[in-house]
Design an enzyme around this catalytic site. Sequence first.
Site, PDB file in Angstrom:
ATOM      1  N   SER A 122       0.813  -1.221   0.000  1.00 38.28           N
ATOM      2  CA  SER A 122       0.000   0.000   0.000  1.00 38.28           C
ATOM      3  C   SER A 122       0.847   1.271   0.000  1.00 38.28           C
ATOM      4  O   SER A 122       1.621   1.502  -0.911  1.00 38.28           O
ATOM      5  CB  SER A 122      -0.968  -0.046   1.179  1.00 38.28           C
ATOM      6  N   HIS A 123       0.731   2.057   1.065  1.00 39.32           N
ATOM      7  CA  HIS A 123       1.404   3.357   1.120  1.00 39.32           C
ATOM      8  C   HIS A 123       2.791   3.262   1.747  1.00 39.32           C
ATOM      9  O   HIS A 123       3.454   4.286   1.914  1.00 39.32           O
ATOM     10  CB  HIS A 123       0.533   4.314   1.938  1.00 39.32           C
ATOM     11  N   ASP A 286      -2.246   6.666  -3.326  1.00 38.30           N
ATOM     12  CA  ASP A 286      -1.150   5.939  -2.684  1.00 38.30           C
ATOM     13  C   ASP A 286      -0.578   4.845  -3.585  1.00 38.30           C
ATOM     14  O   ASP A 286      -0.962   4.720  -4.751  1.00 38.30           O
ATOM     15  CB  ASP A 286      -1.609   5.353  -1.343  1.00 38.30           C
ATOM     16  N   ASP A 288      -0.906   1.604  -4.091  1.00 38.49           N
ATOM     17  CA  ASP A 288      -1.749   0.672  -4.850  1.00 38.49           C
ATOM     18  C   ASP A 288      -3.048   1.322  -5.327  1.00 38.49           C
ATOM     19  O   ASP A 288      -3.947   0.634  -5.803  1.00 38.49           O
ATOM     20  CB  ASP A 288      -2.044  -0.584  -4.023  1.00 38.49           C
ATOM     21  N   ASP A 290      -5.609   2.903  -3.824  1.00 42.24           N
ATOM     22  CA  ASP A 290      -6.919   2.898  -3.150  1.00 42.24           C
ATOM     23  C   ASP A 290      -7.146   4.130  -2.271  1.00 42.24           C
ATOM     24  O   ASP A 290      -8.269   4.429  -1.914  1.00 42.24           O
ATOM     25  CB  ASP A 290      -7.175   1.581  -2.386  1.00 42.24           C
ATOM     26  N   ARG A 291      -6.076   4.858  -1.929  1.00 47.85           N
ATOM     27  CA  ARG A 291      -6.266   6.066  -1.098  1.00 47.85           C
ATOM     28  C   ARG A 291      -6.246   7.338  -1.949  1.00 47.85           C
ATOM     29  O   ARG A 291      -5.676   7.352  -3.036  1.00 47.85           O
ATOM     30  CB  ARG A 291      -5.141   6.196  -0.081  1.00 47.85           C
ATOM     31  N   LYS A 385     -11.521   0.474  -1.380  1.00 45.56           N
ATOM     32  CA  LYS A 385     -11.565   1.920  -1.534  1.00 45.56           C
ATOM     33  C   LYS A 385     -10.924   2.259  -2.879  1.00 45.56           C
ATOM     34  O   LYS A 385     -10.148   1.462  -3.407  1.00 45.56           O
ATOM     35  CB  LYS A 385     -10.883   2.619  -0.371  1.00 45.56           C
TER      36      LYS A 385
END
Length: 552
Positions: A122-123, A286, A288, A290-291, A385
């Site tokens: 992710s982030h 982010d 991947d 999703d944010r 998300k």
Amino acid sequence: MSPTELFPANNKRIPIDKPFIDQKPGTSGLRKSTRYFQQPHYLETFIEAILQTLPGIDGGTLIVGGDGRFWNRDSIDVIIKMAAAHGVQKIITTVDGILSTPAASHLIRTNNAVGGIILSASHNSGGVDGDFGVKINGSNGGPASESLTNQIYAATKTLDGYQIIETEQISLDKTGQYAIASMNIEVIDGIEDYIDLMQKIFDFDRISAFIKNDFLIAFDALHAVTGPYAKRLFEDLLGAPLGTVRNGKPLEDFGGGHPDPNLTYAKDLADLLLLGQEYAFGAACDGDGDRNMILGRNCFVNPSDSLAVLTANSDCVPAYSKGLLGVARSMPTSSAVDIVAKNIGIPCYETPTGWKFFGNLLDAGQITLCGEESFGTGSNHVREKDGLWAVLFWLQILASKQCSVKDLMKQHWTSFGRHYYSRHDYESISTEIANDLYKTVESKLPSLIGQSFGGRHVSLADNFVYKDPIDGSITRNQGLRIILDDGSRIVLRLSGTGTKGATLRVYLESYVSPKGHLEQDPQIALKELIVAIDSFAEITKRTGMLKPTVIT
Ligand code: G1P
Ligand code: ZN
């Protein structure tokens, strides 16, 4: 597509000495430093456990891709070879293995896949000195359920080997079709399907006309997965000038940065919008995808407020113009959306942190929109998300209202009041100190009720327990809450996604009615609560940290 290329296959069993997956995968899968993941047989052991556990693997379709971080390509190769050895019928992966989390969720759903494996932390930072991760998604397109991750973890404990097919690496340089043993592999573009979905949800012509009319936007992909998607969306389809997408080339180490869209790690974009006058709108996603972070000229949109604004203005978006079924927010997210939901007469659910809890509500048709304070917003279009979706949603509202981000926020607060909100993160604390602090605070909570706190009185203090309204399951220990008599809240949680020591998150919220002071700096509006929680939880005293690592 090119005709199927058949690869010779030799199914092999590799013995392993002892089971060594030492951590239960959480909502976000298994996340570790890259070097840890690269220990011989570590990745393979975890993949074996997934392939033995995920229902429908034999004869099923699996979606595989990642956020482009270091080791993405090699890991996809391992998954392909192991999937072929486990009777998977088809793997769908993408050119260069680039696949955002929301796009993967969409592919799982449209291809009736049994699930997906997404390579991402992710982030978190990437590269050989950064982090790596493996996320598992179920057949609904959402993060694996707790029972599935428990079963996968249990499987890792008894493994004494794994099955893999020995063959050459298939190319992900361009689209194509291949076969290994009886398994087909489709290498697809990976971006098109997602763009098609966005075009079904939003009115692109309207957004395009708006941004072409002197509304300059900047998007920062932070050298992560959204770059190629954003270029196609904003520059090719919506007609934004070339260069609108910054840091758009995915890099294995994200250019040395953290692909985390907040004011600390997306500082260049923040400076552009908050200090400069050139741009009217800025956004970042982010690692991947999703944010999302939304910025206007001289205006930062708090993610909790963002969910409330999307809910209040959902009728601007074609896909939601007939109304919303309901909304949901994670417990630490501010109650800004609750007021909007009440106003428009739809249910509002409060769930524990993590997207999987929204999945049940989305699958059961109870909600249309949902979000978290941690820069996550989404809807029933996928089961994750979705960063770029949120950016398009914002642009669609602004195009319809023909106003600036700042004006939209002012109008919102004038109608609903403002929930001043901030999250203070204390990162890399020793696990022992963090656990001790948390346990001590928890034990002191009952004595707080009725006492004065930050100039108000405590009406409730507990550890949040969630009963899932769909399946009745109970989830405990989801964060310590102190709720004050004017509706203000302080929440304490320990992060479940950090990889270095422990991270303490302190969430602060205070409500001001439409008649109150609506334009203060949140850190000033929340000052009394900040001082009160530091003294009660002894954060500075116990951690030795004079201030949080990250303030949002
Ligand atoms: C963090 C966020 C949480 C989010 C999760 C996965 O988890 O706070 O809202 O769902 O990342 O993106 P945490 O580190 O707080 O456990
Ligand atoms: Zn993410």
